[in-house]
Motif scaffolding. Structure first.
Motif, PDB file in Angstrom:
ATOM      1  N   ARG A 187       0.794  -1.228   0.000  1.00 36.06           N
ATOM      2  CA  ARG A 187       0.000   0.000   0.000  1.00 36.06           C
ATOM      3  C   ARG A 187       0.821   1.269   0.000  1.00 36.06           C
ATOM      4  O   ARG A 187       0.444   2.266  -0.586  1.00 36.06           O
ATOM      5  CB  ARG A 187      -0.935   0.017   1.207  1.00 36.06           C
ATOM      6  N   ARG A 188       1.928   1.267   0.750  1.00 33.16           N
ATOM      7  CA  ARG A 188       2.677   2.506   0.854  1.00 33.16           C
ATOM      8  C   ARG A 188       4.180   2.233   0.786  1.00 33.16           C
ATOM      9  O   ARG A 188       4.885   2.385   1.777  1.00 33.16           O
ATOM     10  CB  ARG A 188       2.325   3.208   2.162  1.00 33.16           C
ATOM     11  N   PRO A 189       4.650   1.794  -0.364  1.00 27.89           N
ATOM     12  CA  PRO A 189       6.074   1.467  -0.453  1.00 27.89           C
ATOM     13  C   PRO A 189       6.967   2.706  -0.383  1.00 27.89           C
ATOM     14  O   PRO A 189       8.118   2.605   0.000  1.00 27.89           O
ATOM     15  CB  PRO A 189       6.195   0.775  -1.806  1.00 27.89           C
ATOM     16  N   VAL A 190       6.428   3.857  -0.772  1.00 28.07           N
ATOM     17  CA  VAL A 190       7.223   5.083  -0.807  1.00 28.07           C
ATOM     18  C   VAL A 190       6.434   6.204  -0.140  1.00 28.07           C
ATOM     19  O   VAL A 190       5.223   6.099   0.034  1.00 28.07           O
ATOM     20  CB  VAL A 190       7.566   5.498  -2.260  1.00 28.07           C
ATOM     21  N   GLU A 191       7.171   7.263   0.219  1.00 29.03           N
ATOM     22  CA  GLU A 191       6.477   8.401   0.820  1.00 29.03           C
ATOM     23  C   GLU A 191       5.963   9.352  -0.251  1.00 29.03           C
ATOM     24  O   GLU A 191       4.882   9.923  -0.126  1.00 29.03           O
ATOM     25  CB  GLU A 191       7.419   9.155   1.761  1.00 29.03           C
ATOM     26  N   VAL A 192       6.794   9.564  -1.261  1.00 26.92           N
ATOM     27  CA  VAL A 192       6.387  10.441  -2.357  1.00 26.92           C
ATOM     28  C   VAL A 192       6.501   9.633  -3.649  1.00 26.92           C
ATOM     29  O   VAL A 192       7.531   9.004  -3.922  1.00 26.92           O
ATOM     30  CB  VAL A 192       7.289  11.699  -2.439  1.00 26.92           C
ATOM     31  N   ARG A 193       5.447   9.629  -4.419  1.00 27.37           N
ATOM     32  CA  ARG A 193       5.425   8.782  -5.600  1.00 27.37           C
ATOM     33  C   ARG A 193       6.069   9.478  -6.798  1.00 27.37           C
ATOM     34  O   ARG A 193       6.239  10.694  -6.822  1.00 27.37           O
ATOM     35  CB  ARG A 193       3.981   8.387  -5.933  1.00 27.37           C
ATOM     36  N   ALA A 194       6.385   8.664  -7.788  1.00 26.84           N
ATOM     37  CA  ALA A 194       7.101   9.161  -8.956  1.00 26.84           C
ATOM     38  C   ALA A 194       6.318  10.244  -9.699  1.00 26.84           C
ATOM     39  O   ALA A 194       6.901  11.092 -10.372  1.00 26.84           O
ATOM     40  CB  ALA A 194       7.405   7.999  -9.906  1.00 26.84           C
ATOM     41  N   GLU A 195       4.987  10.232  -9.562  1.00 27.01           N
ATOM     42  CA  GLU A 195       4.185  11.256 -10.244  1.00 27.01           C
ATOM     43  C   GLU A 195       4.566  12.655  -9.754  1.00 27.01           C
ATOM     44  O   GLU A 195       4.400  13.636 -10.468  1.00 27.01           O
ATOM     45  CB  GLU A 195       2.681  11.040  -9.994  1.00 27.01           C
ATOM     46  N   GLN A 196       5.029  12.740  -8.522  1.00 25.71           N
ATOM     47  CA  GLN A 196       5.499  14.035  -7.999  1.00 25.71           C
ATOM     48  C   GLN A 196       7.024  14.048  -7.928  1.00 25.71           C
ATOM     49  O   GLN A 196       7.591  14.383  -6.895  1.00 25.71           O
ATOM     50  CB  GLN A 196       4.918  14.296  -6.606  1.00 25.71           C
ATOM     51  N   GLU A 197       7.651  13.667  -9.010  1.00 22.28           N
ATOM     52  CA  GLU A 197       9.099  13.522  -8.957  1.00 22.28           C
ATOM     53  C   GLU A 197       9.811  14.832  -8.615  1.00 22.28           C
ATOM     54  O   GLU A 197      10.805  14.832  -7.885  1.00 22.28           O
ATOM     55  CB  GLU A 197       9.634  12.964 -10.283  1.00 22.28           C
ATOM     56  N   ASP A 198       9.272  15.955  -9.122  1.00 21.37           N
ATOM     57  CA  ASP A 198       9.898  17.240  -8.813  1.00 21.37           C
ATOM     58  C   ASP A 198       9.903  17.500  -7.315  1.00 21.37           C
ATOM     59  O   ASP A 198      10.913  17.901  -6.741  1.00 21.37           O
ATOM     60  CB  ASP A 198       9.162  18.386  -9.530  1.00 21.37           C
ATOM     61  N   GLN A 199       8.752  17.256  -6.711  1.00 16.99           N
ATOM     62  CA  GLN A 199       8.656  17.448  -5.264  1.00 16.99           C
ATOM     63  C   GLN A 199       9.599  16.509  -4.525  1.00 16.99           C
ATOM     64  O   GLN A 199      10.240  16.887  -3.541  1.00 16.99           O
ATOM     65  CB  GLN A 199       7.233  17.167  -4.781  1.00 16.99           C
ATOM     66  N   LEU A 200       9.642  15.280  -5.007  1.00 16.59           N
ATOM     67  CA  LEU A 200      10.501  14.271  -4.387  1.00 16.59           C
ATOM     68  C   LEU A 200      11.961  14.724  -4.400  1.00 16.59           C
ATOM     69  O   LEU A 200      12.653  14.680  -3.383  1.00 16.59           O
ATOM     70  CB  LEU A 200      10.344  12.940  -5.145  1.00 16.59           C
ATOM     71  N   VAL A 201      12.399  15.202  -5.575  1.00 17.63           N
ATOM     72  CA  VAL A 201      13.790  15.629  -5.737  1.00 17.63           C
ATOM     73  C   VAL A 201      14.082  16.841  -4.853  1.00 17.63           C
ATOM     74  O   VAL A 201      15.092  16.896  -4.153  1.00 17.63           O
ATOM     75  CB  VAL A 201      14.075  15.941  -7.223  1.00 17.63           C
ATOM     76  N   THR A 202      13.154  17.803  -4.845  1.00 12.05           N
ATOM     77  CA  THR A 202      13.355  19.015  -4.049  1.00 12.05           C
ATOM     78  C   THR A 202      13.438  18.683  -2.567  1.00 12.05           C
ATOM     79  O   THR A 202      14.327  19.134  -1.845  1.00 12.05           O
ATOM     80  CB  THR A 202      12.177  19.990  -4.280  1.00 12.05           C
TER      81      THR A 202
END
Lengths: 166, 272
Positions: free
Chosen positions: B139-154
């Motif tokens: 259900r929750r393998p990651v905190e921020v998903r790839a769809e929000q990659e910009d946010q993830l990187v920042t």
């Protein structure tokens, strides 16, 4: 089933487990196992049905398994073990200790029903479902448990003369 | 007086407020003329209040972390991948290792040089543990998903204090799922997770805690069912973990390494 609903039930699950099992770490282990099994079986929970009764049922089954195995007591590395036990703070400490002892002296099947009725305030029917027994058995265990507890406490001449307000 | 005799069960139901109003009045009438029953009912009611007073303080206690964690649909639980005991064992191992690190540091400060680096958790071990904890999570393998990659990187760049970016592994069949922040030996580390078309998951663990280490070549470690390729590049430590054969993992590790080496924002491209 979502984690918020589960979190909301957590204090009650702990309260029941503590009184049922007796020691803090063992009780929290039972609660943790209950939560883990609940997630594993989340698919079996029907939305809209009583989450609390379902969780108490899971806990009951785990406890039965535990008692059946009844192997060597596991020592738990619970850092909170040394906290001051938080039990009743009001009333005569001796009264509370006597009640605690009398409760612990009941057969577990009677203690379980008594706690679900008196502390969790579940209906007899819900208790029957959670414990997987007929309502008649709930009633007979309740009756025996209440009477045993009454006699144990009166035997000490320690019944608190509270006025009955129902 | 009650027309229907009052039975034992009804006395209990009276105490527990489980009677209809009409029947309740009849039971009260019965109790008025049956002192024995009235005394028992009174004792049970007292008992009920006393039991609540005995048990209720537990409700006020702060909830232990481990139960809060178990109430959340988190790591390793859904697949039954790791039992409570094995997770506790891993946690205990990490805890002992961290304690060892702290003790080593204290010893170092006060008495003598201590082998600090030896006592912290080695990079491949940290990465493998993080892999087995998070990769089975449905259900929750990651905190921020790839769809929000910009946010993830920042977000991860900010928390790690240095630019980090997930490499693209689409050419090898692995797509980014997303990422999360984790505690390392002394600060935050990042984990990126990928999967292929069959659902096979792979994690890249990025640590920035290696200030005292020199660069290394690829190294391989096996932690139970997880294969790990890891290497150190300046302050960065990278570890790629998956339950796939070593040869296949090596191909992915090579691709990751190449991309990271050629990254445009590499502050020191000549370093080798």
């Amino acid at each position: 089933m979502d984690s918020h609903a589960l979190l909301a039930e957590l204090p009650r699950l702990r309260r029941y487990a503590r009184a049922l099992v007796g020691d803090r770490a063992g009780a929290d282990d039972l609660v943790q196992d209950t939560l883990e099994r609940a997630w594993l079986r989340a698919g079996q929970w029907r939305p809209g049905s009583d989450l609390r009764a379902w969780l108490f049922g899971i806990m009951h089954n785990l406890r039965i398994d535990q008692l059946r195995r009844s192997g060597p007591v596991q020592l738990s590395l619970d850092e909170e073990e040394h906290d001051v036990a938080t039990r009743a703070t009001q009333g005569d400490a001796l009264e509370v200790m006597a009640l605690d002892r009398a409760l612990a002296g009941l057969p577990e099947e009677q203690r379980a029903v008594l706690l679900l009725v008196a502390v969790e305030e579940m209906s007899y029917a819900d208790i029957a479902v959670a414990l997987g027994i007929p309502v008649g058995t709930v009633m007979s265990r309740l009756s025996r448990g209440r009477e045993r507890l009454r006699q144990a406490l009166e035997g000490r001449g320690a019944a608190t003369p509270l006025r009955v307000v129902i | 007086m009650s027309a229907i005799p009052v039975n034992e069960n009804e006395l209990h139901a009276y105490v527990d407020g489980a009677l209809t109003a009409a029947r309740r009045a009849e039971v009260e009438a019965h109790l008025a003329t049956h002192a024995d029953d009235a005394a028992r009912v009174a004792a049970w009611s007292t008992q009920k209040q006393a039991l609540r007073a005995l048990c209720n303080p537990v409700l006020e206690e702060p909830l232990p972390e481990r139960l809060l964690a178990a109430a959340a649909p988190a790591a390793g639980r859904r697949g039954g991948f790791l039992s409570r005991w094995s997770l506790e064992r891993i946690a205990a191992t990490l805890f002992v290792a961290v304690l060892g690190g702290v003790a080593g540091w204290l010893g170092h400060a006060r008495y003598q040089p201590a082998p600090l680096a030896v006592q912290t958790v080695p990079l491949p071990r940290q990465a493998a543990v993080a892999h087995v904890v998070f990769s089975p999570d449905v259900r929750r393998p990651v905190e921020v998903r790839a769809e929000q990659e910009d946010q993830l990187v920042t977000w991860l760049s900010k928390r790690l204090g240095t630019p980090v970016r997930p490499p693209r592994l689409g050419a090898l069949g692995y797509e980014l799922i997303g990422g999360r922040l984790l505690p390392g030996n002394s600060g935050p580390v990042a984990q990126f997770m990928y999967h292929d078309a069959s659902g096979q998951r792979l994690t890249l663990y990025v640590s920035t805690e290696n200030a005292t280490h020199r660069d290394t070549a690829f190294r391989f470690a096996q932690e139970g069912p997880v294969n790990v390729f890891y290497w150190v590049d300046g302050t960065f430590g990278y570890a790629l973990s998956a339950g796939i054969p070593k040869g296949e993992l090596a191909k992915v590790a090579t691709a990751v390494y190449d991309q990271l080496e050629n990254k445009p924002d590499n502050p020191n491209p000549d370093r080798k």
